[in-house]
Every structure is written in structure tokens, then in C-alpha cells.
Design an enzyme around this catalytic site. Sequence first.
Site, PDB file in Angstrom:
ATOM      1  N   ASN A  62       0.821  -1.206   0.000  1.00  0.00           N
ATOM      2  CA  ASN A  62       0.000   0.000   0.000  1.00  0.00           C
ATOM      3  C   ASN A  62       0.854   1.256   0.000  1.00  0.00           C
ATOM      4  O   ASN A  62       1.921   1.314   0.599  1.00  0.00           O
ATOM      5  CB  ASN A  62      -1.027   0.005   1.144  1.00  0.00           C
ATOM      6  CG  ASN A  62      -0.453  -0.282   2.512  1.00  0.00           C
ATOM      7  OD1 ASN A  62       0.503  -1.030   2.661  1.00  0.00           O
ATOM      8  ND2 ASN A  62      -1.023   0.321   3.533  1.00  0.00           N
ATOM      9  N   GLU A  64       0.397   5.245   0.618  1.00  0.00           N
ATOM     10  CA  GLU A  64      -0.524   6.247   1.145  1.00  0.00           C
ATOM     11  C   GLU A  64      -0.142   7.656   0.690  1.00  0.00           C
ATOM     12  O   GLU A  64       0.920   7.865   0.100  1.00  0.00           O
ATOM     13  CB  GLU A  64      -0.572   6.139   2.679  1.00  0.00           C
ATOM     14  CG  GLU A  64      -1.151   4.790   3.097  1.00  0.00           C
ATOM     15  CD  GLU A  64      -1.413   4.642   4.588  1.00  0.00           C
ATOM     16  OE1 GLU A  64      -0.946   5.491   5.376  1.00  0.00           O
ATOM     17  OE2 GLU A  64      -2.095   3.664   4.945  1.00  0.00           O
ATOM     18  N   CYS A  73      -4.297   0.593  -2.230  1.00  0.00           N
ATOM     19  CA  CYS A  73      -4.102  -0.679  -1.527  1.00  0.00           C
ATOM     20  C   CYS A  73      -3.039  -1.528  -2.221  1.00  0.00           C
ATOM     21  O   CYS A  73      -2.843  -1.439  -3.442  1.00  0.00           O
ATOM     22  CB  CYS A  73      -5.389  -1.485  -1.528  1.00  0.00           C
ATOM     23  SG  CYS A  73      -6.708  -0.804  -0.529  1.00  0.00           S
ATOM     24  N   GLU A  75      -3.097  -4.712  -2.922  1.00  0.00           N
ATOM     25  CA  GLU A  75      -3.615  -5.673  -3.904  1.00  0.00           C
ATOM     26  C   GLU A  75      -3.783  -5.024  -5.270  1.00  0.00           C
ATOM     27  O   GLU A  75      -3.498  -5.630  -6.303  1.00  0.00           O
ATOM     28  CB  GLU A  75      -4.972  -6.228  -3.444  1.00  0.00           C
ATOM     29  CG  GLU A  75      -4.909  -7.046  -2.172  1.00  0.00           C
ATOM     30  CD  GLU A  75      -5.081  -6.218  -0.894  1.00  0.00           C
ATOM     31  OE1 GLU A  75      -4.700  -5.025  -0.887  1.00  0.00           O
ATOM     32  OE2 GLU A  75      -5.575  -6.768   0.093  1.00  0.00           O
ATOM     33  N   CYS A 112      -9.964  -5.612   0.699  1.00  0.00           N
ATOM     34  CA  CYS A 112     -11.143  -4.757   0.891  1.00  0.00           C
ATOM     35  C   CYS A 112     -12.093  -4.913  -0.302  1.00  0.00           C
ATOM     36  O   CYS A 112     -11.735  -5.507  -1.330  1.00  0.00           O
ATOM     37  CB  CYS A 112     -10.715  -3.295   1.056  1.00  0.00           C
ATOM     38  SG  CYS A 112     -10.233  -2.496  -0.490  1.00  0.00           S
ATOM     39  N   CYS A 115     -10.848  -3.677  -3.681  1.00  0.00           N
ATOM     40  CA  CYS A 115      -9.815  -4.571  -4.236  1.00  0.00           C
ATOM     41  C   CYS A 115     -10.454  -5.851  -4.776  1.00  0.00           C
ATOM     42  O   CYS A 115     -10.054  -6.354  -5.822  1.00  0.00           O
ATOM     43  CB  CYS A 115      -8.763  -4.918  -3.181  1.00  0.00           C
ATOM     44  SG  CYS A 115      -7.609  -3.562  -2.898  1.00  0.00           S
TER      45      CYS A 115
HETATM   46  N1  THU Z   1      -5.201  -1.599   2.655  1.00  0.00           N
HETATM   47  C1  THU Z   1      -4.680  -2.421   1.714  1.00  0.00           C
HETATM   48  O1  THU Z   1      -3.552  -2.221   1.231  1.00  0.00           O
HETATM   49  N2  THU Z   1      -5.414  -3.474   1.303  1.00  0.00           N
HETATM   50  C2  THU Z   1      -6.665  -3.764   1.771  1.00  0.00           C
HETATM   51  O2  THU Z   1      -7.303  -4.673   1.247  1.00  0.00           O
HETATM   52  C3  THU Z   1      -7.209  -3.014   2.881  1.00  0.00           C
HETATM   53  C4  THU Z   1      -6.498  -1.787   3.265  1.00  0.00           C
HETATM   54  C5  THU Z   1      -4.426  -0.440   3.058  1.00  0.00           C
HETATM   55  C6  THU Z   1      -5.014   0.873   2.625  1.00  0.00           C
HETATM   56  C7  THU Z   1      -4.438   1.823   3.658  1.00  0.00           C
HETATM   57  O3  THU Z   1      -3.158   2.246   3.217  1.00  0.00           O
HETATM   58  C8  THU Z   1      -4.275   0.963   4.902  1.00  0.00           C
HETATM   59  O4  THU Z   1      -4.329  -0.377   4.461  1.00  0.00           O
HETATM   60  C9  THU Z   1      -5.331   1.194   5.956  1.00  0.00           C
HETATM   61  O5  THU Z   1      -6.598   1.082   5.440  1.00  0.00           O
END
Ligand code: THU
Length: 160
Positions: A62, A64, A73, A75, A112, A115
Site C-alpha cells: 500500500n 498512502e 491498496c 492488492e 477490501c 480490491c
Molecule cells: N489496505 C490495503 O492495502 N489493502 C486492503 O485490502 C485493505 C487496506 C491499506 C489501505 C491503507 O493504506 C491501509 O491499508 C489502511 O486502510
Amino acid sequence: MRKIQIATSVTVFNNLSELSTEDKMLMDKAIEARKKAYAPYSKFNVGAALLLENNEIVTGNNQENAAYPSGMCAERVAIWKAGSDFPNVKILKLAISASSSISKVDKPVGPCGACRQSLSEYEIKQKQHFPVIFMGEVGEIIKTESLDALLPFSFDSSYL
Ligand code: THU
């Protein structure tokens, strides 16, 4: 009126040593990728690794952003990397691992909703299911046989 039942079955592993050699190798790549995540705001690090039919492993984590919704994310970083670099190569499986510097993540962390939808596109595109294996930092690991199993009634091009 009629009712239909949608059932999903998953396999639960107690720890990494219960995984097959290939699944463990892929999960190790997801863990490696997770350690390089850029998550200064949530402190929640996610790594994803895709095994492709040509034996390439494509990873993502991920990323940010100070403008929160602009992040992405793990994925989707991984699947879009694969779609971009290897557009015609089938995806065989996906491994995901998540950890946090705030508290120990000891439950399996599935992809999530957004994703799942994005991943589903590629399962449909390649006309072949791929297993998804996911975990936290420690604890149980879940394996589903397909992305489809994680997203019943997904939206696809047939609605357009
Ligand atoms: N995140 C992911 O990388 N994948 C997911 O399926 C759920 C959430 C990341 C997004 C964000 O940077 C952090 O986790 C918190 O939500």
C-alpha cells in the site's frame, strides 16, 4: 419468490508451516513486500504477491498519501502492475499479508471490497479462477479457491 443460498468454503491453516511449498514461498514474497509499504498515516502495512503462469512474481504494497483518498491498496498496486507488465499472462494465485506498528495483526486480513472488485476483473479477463491466501502478521491463514468466492454478485461487463 425463491431463496438461494450462497456458500463459500475456505481452508484455514494454523501457521505458515502448514502451507504448501509454493503457497509459503508466495506468502514470503507478500511479507517481504509488506515490509516496504508506504503507510505513514495508517501505520497499517499490507503486502501482496501474485504468482503468474510464466513463473514471474509480481508484488505490491500500500502507498498512502497526505491527501488520504489518493493512496492505494497493496492488492491493486500488485494487480495493476501485473496487468500492465504482463497483460496476457494468467495469474495463478495471490498471497496477502498485513501488519501494523500500532498493534499485532493476528487475524487474517482479506482484500477490501474495492480490491475484490478490481481483482475480480482479472479473474474474468483470464477466464480462470485464482486462489487468494491471506493472513495478518501472525496467526491463522485463510485460503479461498477463487476471488469469485469472496465476491458473490460482483459487477461485471455483462451489465454494461
Ligand atoms: N489496505 C490495503 O492495502 N489493502 C486492503 O485490502 C485493505 C487496506 C491499506 C489501505 C491503507 O493504506 C491501509 O491499508 C489502511 O486502510
